[in-house]
Design a protein around this motif. Structure first.
Motif, PDB file in Angstrom:
ATOM      1  N   GLU A  56       0.703  -1.418   0.034  1.00 33.73           N
ATOM      2  CA  GLU A  56      -0.006   0.050   0.151  1.00 33.73           C
ATOM      3  C   GLU A  56       0.801   1.365   0.056  1.00 33.73           C
ATOM      4  O   GLU A  56       0.679   2.231  -0.543  1.00 33.73           O
ATOM      5  N   LEU A  57       1.852   1.369   0.846  1.00 29.86           N
ATOM      6  CA  LEU A  57       2.781   2.435   0.963  1.00 29.86           C
ATOM      7  C   LEU A  57       3.516   2.710  -0.427  1.00 29.86           C
ATOM      8  O   LEU A  57       3.842   3.773  -1.005  1.00 29.86           O
ATOM      9  N   MET A  58       3.561   1.620  -1.189  1.00 28.45           N
ATOM     10  CA  MET A  58       4.599   1.874  -2.290  1.00 28.45           C
ATOM     11  C   MET A  58       3.643   2.303  -3.597  1.00 28.45           C
ATOM     12  O   MET A  58       4.006   3.226  -4.493  1.00 28.45           O
ATOM     13  N   LYS A  59       2.288   2.466  -3.445  1.00 31.27           N
ATOM     14  CA  LYS A  59       1.331   3.117  -4.421  1.00 31.27           C
ATOM     15  C   LYS A  59       1.303   4.571  -3.971  1.00 31.27           C
ATOM     16  O   LYS A  59       0.830   5.287  -4.953  1.00 31.27           O
ATOM     17  N   LEU A  60       1.660   4.923  -2.893  1.00 35.13           N
ATOM     18  CA  LEU A  60       1.816   6.399  -2.568  1.00 35.13           C
ATOM     19  C   LEU A  60       2.933   7.318  -3.441  1.00 35.13           C
ATOM     20  O   LEU A  60       3.701   6.698  -3.809  1.00 35.13           O
ATOM     21  N   ASP A  61       2.868   8.340  -3.439  1.00 30.22           N
ATOM     22  CA  ASP A  61       3.785   9.395  -3.738  1.00 30.22           C
ATOM     23  C   ASP A  61       4.987   9.162  -3.094  1.00 30.22           C
ATOM     24  O   ASP A  61       5.043   8.992  -1.810  1.00 30.22           O
ATOM     25  N   ARG A  62       6.238   9.168  -3.803  1.00 34.85           N
ATOM     26  CA  ARG A  62       7.372   9.022  -3.121  1.00 34.85           C
ATOM     27  C   ARG A  62       8.060  10.167  -2.544  1.00 34.85           C
ATOM     28  O   ARG A  62       8.034  11.280  -3.346  1.00 34.85           O
ATOM     29  N   ASP A 118      10.477   6.875   1.738  1.00 35.90           N
ATOM     30  CA  ASP A 118      11.442   5.717   1.343  1.00 35.90           C
ATOM     31  C   ASP A 118      12.010   5.074   2.562  1.00 35.90           C
ATOM     32  O   ASP A 118      12.388   3.994   2.703  1.00 35.90           O
ATOM     33  N   GLU A 119      12.393   5.827   3.508  1.00 34.55           N
ATOM     34  CA  GLU A 119      13.012   5.555   4.776  1.00 34.55           C
ATOM     35  C   GLU A 119      12.134   4.393   5.653  1.00 34.55           C
ATOM     36  O   GLU A 119      12.453   3.505   5.966  1.00 34.55           O
ATOM     37  N   CYS A 120      10.800   4.792   5.658  1.00 30.02           N
ATOM     38  CA  CYS A 120       9.863   3.863   6.257  1.00 30.02           C
ATOM     39  C   CYS A 120       9.858   2.545   5.472  1.00 30.02           C
ATOM     40  O   CYS A 120       9.539   1.516   6.042  1.00 30.02           O
ATOM     41  N   LEU A 121       9.718   2.676   4.331  1.00 27.85           N
ATOM     42  CA  LEU A 121       9.755   1.445   3.588  1.00 27.85           C
ATOM     43  C   LEU A 121      10.892   0.329   3.564  1.00 27.85           C
ATOM     44  O   LEU A 121      10.815  -0.610   3.856  1.00 27.85           O
ATOM     45  N   ALA A 122      11.969   1.126   3.832  1.00 25.88           N
ATOM     46  CA  ALA A 122      13.206   0.549   3.948  1.00 25.88           C
ATOM     47  C   ALA A 122      13.060  -0.144   5.455  1.00 25.88           C
ATOM     48  O   ALA A 122      13.586  -1.308   5.451  1.00 25.88           O
ATOM     49  N   VAL A 123      12.759   0.334   6.267  1.00 26.37           N
ATOM     50  CA  VAL A 123      12.442  -0.181   7.785  1.00 26.37           C
ATOM     51  C   VAL A 123      11.581  -1.472   7.614  1.00 26.37           C
ATOM     52  O   VAL A 123      11.793  -2.361   8.039  1.00 26.37           O
ATOM     53  N   LEU A 124      10.548  -1.102   7.030  1.00 27.65           N
ATOM     54  CA  LEU A 124       9.646  -2.074   6.744  1.00 27.65           C
ATOM     55  C   LEU A 124      10.116  -3.569   6.183  1.00 27.65           C
ATOM     56  O   LEU A 124       9.827  -4.629   6.392  1.00 27.65           O
ATOM     57  N   ARG A 125      11.026  -3.206   4.963  1.00 26.40           N
ATOM     58  CA  ARG A 125      11.367  -4.293   4.222  1.00 26.40           C
ATOM     59  C   ARG A 125      12.584  -5.053   5.181  1.00 26.40           C
ATOM     60  O   ARG A 125      12.546  -6.175   5.223  1.00 26.40           O
TER      61      ARG A 125
END
Length: 118
Positions: free
Chosen positions: A62-68, A73-80
């Motif tokens: 869901e977060l990847m579908k939002l504007d970057r 990007d930092e939050c996505l890296a932590v979640l990954r």
């Protein structure tokens, strides 16, 4: 069962039989049950971590579908990274579950051999 073996003597008193083969059988039955219970708990833990990982993966999608932007990007890296840690934990738990199943099988074979003797 001689008195110089207090642990075996206490097991003999618990099962009501002082024969060595029966005491050994009781010991290995307890160990087999303990390993089988450990395997079940590891499998339950795998399921819990898998549910957590699937939920986290849904958030990532869901977060990847939002504007970057930088913060996203930092939050996505932590979640990954957390998702990768979950994969590692699942792998470790599966290995522990497998090892417990093997040990339970070994103890079960010993119990069957002891029962044939008695």
């Amino acid at each position: 069962m001689p008195r110089r073996f207090p642990k075996c003597l206490s097991i003999a008193n618990q099962i009501g039989d002082r024969r060595v083969d029966r005491v050994l059988c009781a010991i290995f039955e307890r160990e087999e049950k303990a390993y089988a219970d450990a395997e079940k708990s590891y499998n339950e833990m795998v399921e819990e971590v898998e549910v957590r990982r699937e939920y986290r993966h849904g958030l990532i999608v869901e977060l990847m579908k939002l504007d970057r932007d930088f913060v996203l990007d930092e939050c996505l890296a932590v979640l990954r990274a957390a998702e990768q840690e979950d994969f590692a934990e699942i792998s470790r738990l599966i290995q522990m579950s497998h090892a417990a199943a093997i040990r339970a099988g070994e103890k079960g074979r010993i119990v069957r051999k002891l029962r044939k003797l008695g």
